[in-house]
Motif scaffolding. Structure first.
Motif, short mmCIF file in Angstrom:
data_model
loop_
_atom_site.label_atom_id
_atom_site.label_comp_id
_atom_site.label_asym_id
_atom_site.label_seq_id
_atom_site.Cartn_x
_atom_site.Cartn_y
_atom_site.Cartn_z
N GLU A 119 0.82 -1.21 0.00
CA GLU A 119 0.00 0.00 0.00
C GLU A 119 0.85 1.26 0.00
N LEU A 120 1.96 1.24 0.76
CA LEU A 120 2.86 2.40 0.76
C LEU A 120 3.55 2.54 -0.58
N ALA A 121 3.94 1.41 -1.16
CA ALA A 121 4.59 1.46 -2.48
C ALA A 121 3.66 2.07 -3.53
N THR A 122 2.37 1.73 -3.43
CA THR A 122 1.38 2.30 -4.36
C THR A 122 1.28 3.81 -4.16
N LEU A 123 1.25 4.25 -2.91
CA LEU A 123 1.18 5.69 -2.63
C LEU A 123 2.41 6.42 -3.13
N VAL A 124 3.58 5.81 -2.95
CA VAL A 124 4.81 6.45 -3.42
C VAL A 124 4.80 6.59 -4.94
N ARG A 125 4.32 5.53 -5.62
CA ARG A 125 4.26 5.59 -7.09
C ARG A 125 3.26 6.65 -7.56
N ASP A 126 2.27 6.94 -6.72
CA ASP A 126 1.26 7.94 -7.09
C ASP A 126 1.68 9.36 -6.73
N MET A 127 2.84 9.53 -6.11
CA MET A 127 3.26 10.86 -5.67
C MET A 127 3.38 11.87 -6.82
N PRO A 128 3.94 11.50 -8.00
CA PRO A 128 4.00 12.49 -9.10
C PRO A 128 2.63 13.07 -9.46
N SER A 129 1.61 12.21 -9.49
CA SER A 129 0.28 12.72 -9.82
C SER A 129 -0.25 13.63 -8.71
N VAL A 130 0.12 13.29 -7.44
CA VAL A 130 -0.29 14.14 -6.31
C VAL A 130 0.35 15.51 -6.42
N PHE A 131 1.65 15.54 -6.79
CA PHE A 131 2.36 16.81 -6.94
C PHE A 131 1.78 17.62 -8.09
N ASP A 132 1.38 16.93 -9.15
CA ASP A 132 0.76 17.64 -10.29
C ASP A 132 -0.56 18.29 -9.87
N LYS A 133 -1.32 17.58 -9.03
CA LYS A 133 -2.59 18.14 -8.55
C LYS A 133 -2.36 19.36 -7.66
N LEU A 134 -1.32 19.26 -6.82
CA LEU A 134 -1.00 20.40 -5.96
C LEU A 134 -0.56 21.60 -6.78
N ALA A 135 0.21 21.32 -7.84
CA ALA A 135 0.65 22.42 -8.72
C ALA A 135 -0.55 23.09 -9.38
N LYS A 136 -1.54 22.28 -9.78
CA LYS A 136 -2.74 22.84 -10.40
C LYS A 136 -3.54 23.64 -9.37
N LYS A 137 -3.59 23.12 -8.13
CA LYS A 137 -4.31 23.84 -7.08
C LYS A 137 -3.66 25.18 -6.78
N SER A 138 -2.32 25.24 -6.94
CA SER A 138 -1.61 26.48 -6.64
C SER A 138 -2.02 27.60 -7.60
N LYS A 139 -2.55 27.23 -8.78
CA LYS A 139 -3.01 28.27 -9.70
C LYS A 139 -4.19 29.04 -9.10
N GLY A 140 -4.91 28.39 -8.21
CA GLY A 140 -6.02 29.07 -7.56
C GLY A 140 -5.57 30.15 -6.60
N LEU A 141 -4.24 30.26 -6.36
CA LEU A 141 -3.71 31.27 -5.46
C LEU A 141 -3.21 32.51 -6.23
N GLU A 142 -3.48 32.55 -7.54
CA GLU A 142 -3.00 33.69 -8.34
C GLU A 142 -3.55 35.01 -7.82
N GLY A 143 -4.81 35.00 -7.41
CA GLY A 143 -5.40 36.23 -6.87
C GLY A 143 -4.69 36.67 -5.61
N ALA A 144 -4.33 35.73 -4.76
CA ALA A 144 -3.63 36.05 -3.51
C ALA A 144 -2.23 36.58 -3.81
N VAL A 145 -1.56 35.96 -4.80
CA VAL A 145 -0.21 36.41 -5.17
C VAL A 145 -0.26 37.83 -5.74
N GLN A 146 -1.22 38.10 -6.61
CA GLN A 146 -1.36 39.43 -7.19
C GLN A 146 -1.68 40.47 -6.11
N TYR A 147 -2.53 40.08 -5.16
CA TYR A 147 -2.86 40.97 -4.05
C TYR A 147 -1.61 41.30 -3.25
N TYR A 148 -0.79 40.28 -2.98
CA TYR A 148 0.46 40.45 -2.22
C TYR A 148 1.43 41.36 -2.97
#
Length: 514
Positions: free
Chosen positions: A181-210
């Protein structure tokens, strides 16, 4: 005459402990009575070998030591059987009757029966009855202690299994086959990082405000553009390889390091494997099964602040407060990779690489701190945009409390997901596959201890039932010996009374409280 009658009616009080000495001192029995008693005992042992099947006789021969009064009762009972027949000379023709008559005569000669009965009374009151009571008390204590231990073992087993399930839940696994189960989670980490990167786009308004706020406060037009650079990069291009972030162009080839987690022959940790042999503990000795067990399993803790050593001897924190390091990485860092080929650290994505991930988390923390401070200012009277500043401030930074709160929650959501306990363990496994072995062993230890608690609980129940059974066997024996002792006391009082013209005789002491 009246005083003489009063003397005859005065009771004779004798302490049971001094009864034998009292009888010897008054010459009711001889000091050498024991040698005769041994001869009598041998004859009794021979006589009881051949007894008729009479129920009352069988009862007399069970339970306690056979004394003179039992022998007398047996002789009386034999008279009513065929053994009691007499010949023409008035003598008993049965050898059984002759044997018991001989035993009675030996008992009565020199008052041996009185001495033996006195000694038997003393022994029963001082030793036999207290020993049985003590053994019954010990059985009761074992049962009470067993109930307490049983409750503790059940509680500890439930606690350990709950800790196991909670730990697995925090790590995002079911816990049946940990390594797989841990090995499966580790193999899925790249997709998790890609999702986080996409979520970070939702912070563009906060970055522009800053950025806009910095430019306004510092009265510059270029300062805000340089804020949170790693966050801006990930928002624009995603979690690219470290090589692309450093060189500015994509690699022609990416050589990733393999993550080797040995899952061969892994069995279901939660499956019922039957009873486990934890060693021979059925010795009858009182054992505190929990004494050598430490339930505080924190060697690899998801909540503690322990230290784990990964490959190469590097120490990393294993607690919930994750140390992401303080190293700085710049685009000018040179890679040992060949031109166009990303390998080693450069092949990792920005969120997978510990150093660049630190920069990303630092930018999130910086943005979070800014938004948190703005909330405080907007809720009080110390807002820098109040008064004359509010008229010259651009519309982009005139944001209300609700909007700032939404921005702050969005930043914290990404930070929490990236720095969670589950993510931390996965990153440790990603950097050191052997870490999964130690993590698995620690989780397995919780289940093994839980199984051991269940085993000890069953042993405790067995021991308690054994003590209960022993108590049930001892209690009738105690009742019989108490009953026979009290009967013997009355018989002795009656025999001694006969020798003193039926004066009342009282055998005193603890014999009356048994």
């Amino acid at each position: 005459m009246s005083s003489q009658n009063n003397m005859e009616n005065l009771p004779i009080d004798i302490h049971y402990n001094k009864l034998l000495d009292w009888l010897i001192s008054r010459r009711h029995c001889s000091q050498q009575w024991q040698s005769t008693a041994l001869t009598i005992r041998e004859k009794i042992n021979l006589a009881i070998q051949d007894m008729p099947p009479v129920e009352e006789i069988t009862k007399l021969l069970q339970g306690t030591y056979i004394n003179y009064f039992h022998c007398k009762k047996i002789a009386d009972l034999l008279k009513s059987t065929d053994s009691g027949a007499k010949n023409i000379f008035g003598q008993y023709s049965s050898q059984k009757m002759k044997d018991w008559q001989e035993i009675l005569k030996l008992y009565e000669k020199d008052g041996v029966y009185l001495a033996e009965a006195a000694q038997l009374l003393t022994r029963n009151v001082n030793y036999e009855i207290p020993a049985l009571k003590k053994q019954i008390g010990k059985c009761q204590q074992i049962q009470t202690e067993g109930e307490r231990k049983e409750s503790e073992y059940i509680s500890n087993a439930a606690k350990l299994k709950k800790e196991y399930n909670d730990t697995c839940k925090q790590m995002g696994i079911e816990g049946k086959k940990i390594k797989s189960e841990l090995a499966t989670l580790v193999r899925d980490m790249p997709s998790v990082f890609d999702k986080l990167a996409k979520k970070s786009k939702g912070l563009e308004g906060a970055v522009q405000y800053y950025s806009a706020f910095m430019d306004f406060i510092m009265n510059r037009s270029d300062l805000g553009a340089s804020a949170v650079p790693m966050l801006r990069y990930v928002q624009q291009k995603g979690s690219t390889t470290t090589y692309e972030w450093q060189t500015g162009h994509k690699p022609s080839q990416v050589i990733e390091s393999a993550i080797n987690i040995d899952t061969a022959d892994e069995v279901d940790k939660t499956a019922d494997t039957g009873d486990i042999d934890w060693g021979d503990i059925g010795t009858g000795e009182e054992v505190d099964y929990a004494a050598d067990i430490d339930f505080d399993i924190s060697e690899v803790s998801v909540e503690g602040v322990g230290i784990e050593t990964v490959d190469g001897g590097e120490e990393v924190g294993t607690g919930g407060n994750i140390d992401w390091g303080t190293g700085e990485v710049t685009k000018s860092d040179q890679s040992s990779s060949k031109e166009g080929v990303a390998q080693g650290e450069n092949a990792l994505s920005l969120l997978d690489n510990p150093k660049t991930r630190n920069l990303f988390v630092d930018d999130l923390s910086e943005l979070e701190c800014f938004l948190a401070q703005r909330l405080v200012e907007l809720g009080g009277e110390g807002d820098v945009l109040s008064g004359s500043h509010s008229q010259s401030a651009p519309a982009s930074i005139q944001v209300d409390v609700t909007k700032v709160t939404e921005m702050l929650e969005a930043v914290r959501a990404i930070t929490t997901e990236l720095t969670s306990v589950q993510m931390h363990h996965l990153m440790l496994i990603r950097n050191s596959p052997r870490y999964v072995d130690r993590l698995t062993d620690t989780l397995k230890q919780k289940l093994q201890l839980a199984d051991k608690m269940v085993f000890y609980q069953k042993q405790s129940v067995a021991k308690r039932n054994q003590a209960l059974e022993e108590q049930r066997d001892l209690e009738p024996k105690l009742d019989v010996i108490i009953q026979r002792t009290k009967e013997l006391q009355k018989q002795m009082q009656k025999e001694i009374s006969k020798k003193y013209k039926d004066r009342p005789v009282n055998i005193m002491g603890e014999i009356n409280t048994i």
